[in-house]
Design a protein around this motif. Structure first.
Motif, PDB file in Angstrom:
ATOM      1  N   LYS A 138     -15.699 -14.199  10.815  1.00  0.00           N
ATOM      2  CA  LYS A 138     -14.466 -14.268  11.612  1.00  0.00           C
ATOM      3  C   LYS A 138     -13.359 -14.912  10.867  1.00  0.00           C
ATOM      4  CE  LYS A 138     -16.965 -14.004  15.769  1.00  0.00           C
ATOM      5  NZ  LYS A 138     -17.071 -13.920  17.069  1.00  0.00           N
ATOM      6  N   VAL A 169     -28.388 -11.190  17.609  1.00  0.00           N
ATOM      7  CA  VAL A 169     -27.133 -10.456  17.780  1.00  0.00           C
ATOM      8  C   VAL A 169     -26.991 -10.054  19.250  1.00  0.00           C
ATOM      9  CG1 VAL A 169     -25.840  -8.391  17.117  1.00  0.00           C
ATOM     10  CG2 VAL A 169     -27.163  -9.643  15.411  1.00  0.00           C
ATOM     11  N   GLU A 170     -25.783 -10.264  19.800  1.00  0.00           N
ATOM     12  CA  GLU A 170     -25.544 -10.001  21.227  1.00  0.00           C
ATOM     13  C   GLU A 170     -24.427  -8.987  21.422  1.00  0.00           C
ATOM     14  OE1 GLU A 170     -24.839 -13.723  23.132  1.00  0.00           O
ATOM     15  OE2 GLU A 170     -26.716 -14.599  22.446  1.00  0.00           O
ATOM     16  N   LYS A 181     -18.335  -2.963  16.267  1.00  0.00           N
ATOM     17  CA  LYS A 181     -18.600  -3.817  17.426  1.00  0.00           C
ATOM     18  C   LYS A 181     -19.822  -3.294  18.187  1.00  0.00           C
ATOM     19  CE  LYS A 181     -16.195  -5.944  21.262  1.00  0.00           C
ATOM     20  NZ  LYS A 181     -14.905  -6.090  21.944  1.00  0.00           N
ATOM     21  N   GLU A 185     -20.498  -8.656  19.805  1.00  0.00           N
ATOM     22  CA  GLU A 185     -20.376  -9.185  18.444  1.00  0.00           C
ATOM     23  C   GLU A 185     -20.051  -8.061  17.473  1.00  0.00           C
ATOM     24  OE1 GLU A 185     -22.881 -12.355  16.805  1.00  0.00           O
ATOM     25  OE2 GLU A 185     -24.106 -12.091  18.600  1.00  0.00           O
ATOM     26  N   GLU A 186     -19.451  -8.440  16.349  1.00  0.00           N
ATOM     27  CA  GLU A 186     -19.166  -7.478  15.292  1.00  0.00           C
ATOM     28  C   GLU A 186     -20.174  -7.662  14.175  1.00  0.00           C
ATOM     29  OE1 GLU A 186     -15.038  -7.823  14.155  1.00  0.00           O
ATOM     30  OE2 GLU A 186     -14.463  -6.466  15.774  1.00  0.00           O
ATOM     31  N   ARG A 217     -23.767 -10.309  10.242  1.00  0.00           N
ATOM     32  CA  ARG A 217     -22.720 -10.490  11.240  1.00  0.00           C
ATOM     33  C   ARG A 217     -21.376 -10.474  10.517  1.00  0.00           C
ATOM     34  NH1 ARG A 217     -24.410 -15.696  14.835  1.00  0.00           N
ATOM     35  NH2 ARG A 217     -25.873 -14.680  16.232  1.00  0.00           N
TER      36      ARG A 217
END
Length: 190
Positions: A190, A169-170, A135, A173-174, A187
Motif C-alpha cells: 500500500k 487473504v480476505e 482486487k 484486499e489487493e 499481497r
C-alpha cells in the motif's frame, strides 16, 4: 532476413508461420518414441482467426519465427463482448475481440498498460506486463488452524480470474498475480 526456428525452440508464447497462417504456441511437450525420432505435441492458436488446434510435429521441423513490433497501449474498457484499448502514441482507440486476446482477458483491469503486437501495420494481439495488481471480490473466510495444512483457498478477482491464495487473504484486499502462470505472488503493497 527471416529467423528460422525448429521444434527444439518451441515454448509457450513463440509465434510462428505455419500452413499459411500466423500461430502462437500455447502449450508444448516433447515426446521420445520407442523407435524412430521424437515428436513435439503442441496446442497452437491462430492469431488472425482465434481458432486453436492440437498438432504433432516431427523433431527438427523448421518454421519461420514471427517477430512483432511493439507499440505502447492502455486497456480502457469492455464494450459488449469486445475490449477497447488506446494507442498511447496516436491516442486512437483499437477494439480487439476475445478470440484474439484468448486467456489474457482475465488479467485486463482498467488503465492497464500493455503493448500491442504489430505485424505489417495490424494489431495481432497484446503483450501483458509480468505482474498485475487485482482486487479480491470473493473468497471464503480463513479459520484459525487452517495454516497447519499449508495449502490455500480459492479467491475470485475483479475480472473473474480464480487464484489460489494463502488463508490470511480476505475479501477486498489487493494481490499481485503473475500473468504468465496465473499464480498468486504476494499481497499488494500500500
Amino acid at each position: 532476413m527471416a529467423q528460422i526456428v525448429d521444434t527444439s525452440d518451441f515454448r509457450p508464447g513463440l509465434k510462428i508461420k505455419w500452413e499459411g497462417g500466423m500461430w502462437v504456441i500455447l502449450e508444448c511437450s516433447h515426446h521420445k518414441m520407442g523407435r524412430g525420432g521424437a515428436i513435439v505435441r503442441g496446442k497452437l492458436r491462430n492469431l488472425e482467426t482465434g481458432s486453436s488446434v492440437d498438432q504433432s510435429f516431427k523433431s527438427g521441423e523448421r518454421f519461420e519465427r514471427i517477430i512483432f513490433d511493439e507499440k505502447p497501449a492502455q486497456y480502457q474498457y469492455k464494450d459488449g463482448g469486445d475490449f477497447v484499448f488506446m494507442d498511447m502514441e496516436s491516442y486512437d482507440q483499437v477494439t480487439l475481440s476475445p478470440d484474439v486476446l484468448g486467456d489474457m482477458v482475465k488479467f485486463l483491469i482498467d488503465d492497464l498498460e500493455v503493448s500491442f503486437d504489430m505485424y505489417e501495420g495490424r494489431v495481432m494481439g497484446i503483450e501483458l506486463p509480468n505482474q498485475v495488481t487485482m482486487k479480491i471480490t470473493d473468497t471464503p473466510p480463513g479459520f484459525k488452524g487452517d495454516t497447519a495444512s499449508g495449502g490455500g483457498k480459492p479467491a475470485t478477482t475483479e475480472t473473474g480470474l480464480v487464484v489460489t491464495v494463502p488463508f490470511f487473504v480476505e475479501n477486498g484486499e489487493e494481490i499481485v498475480v503473475d500473468t504468465r502462470t496465473g499464480e498468486y505472488l504476494e499481497r499488494a503493497k500500500k
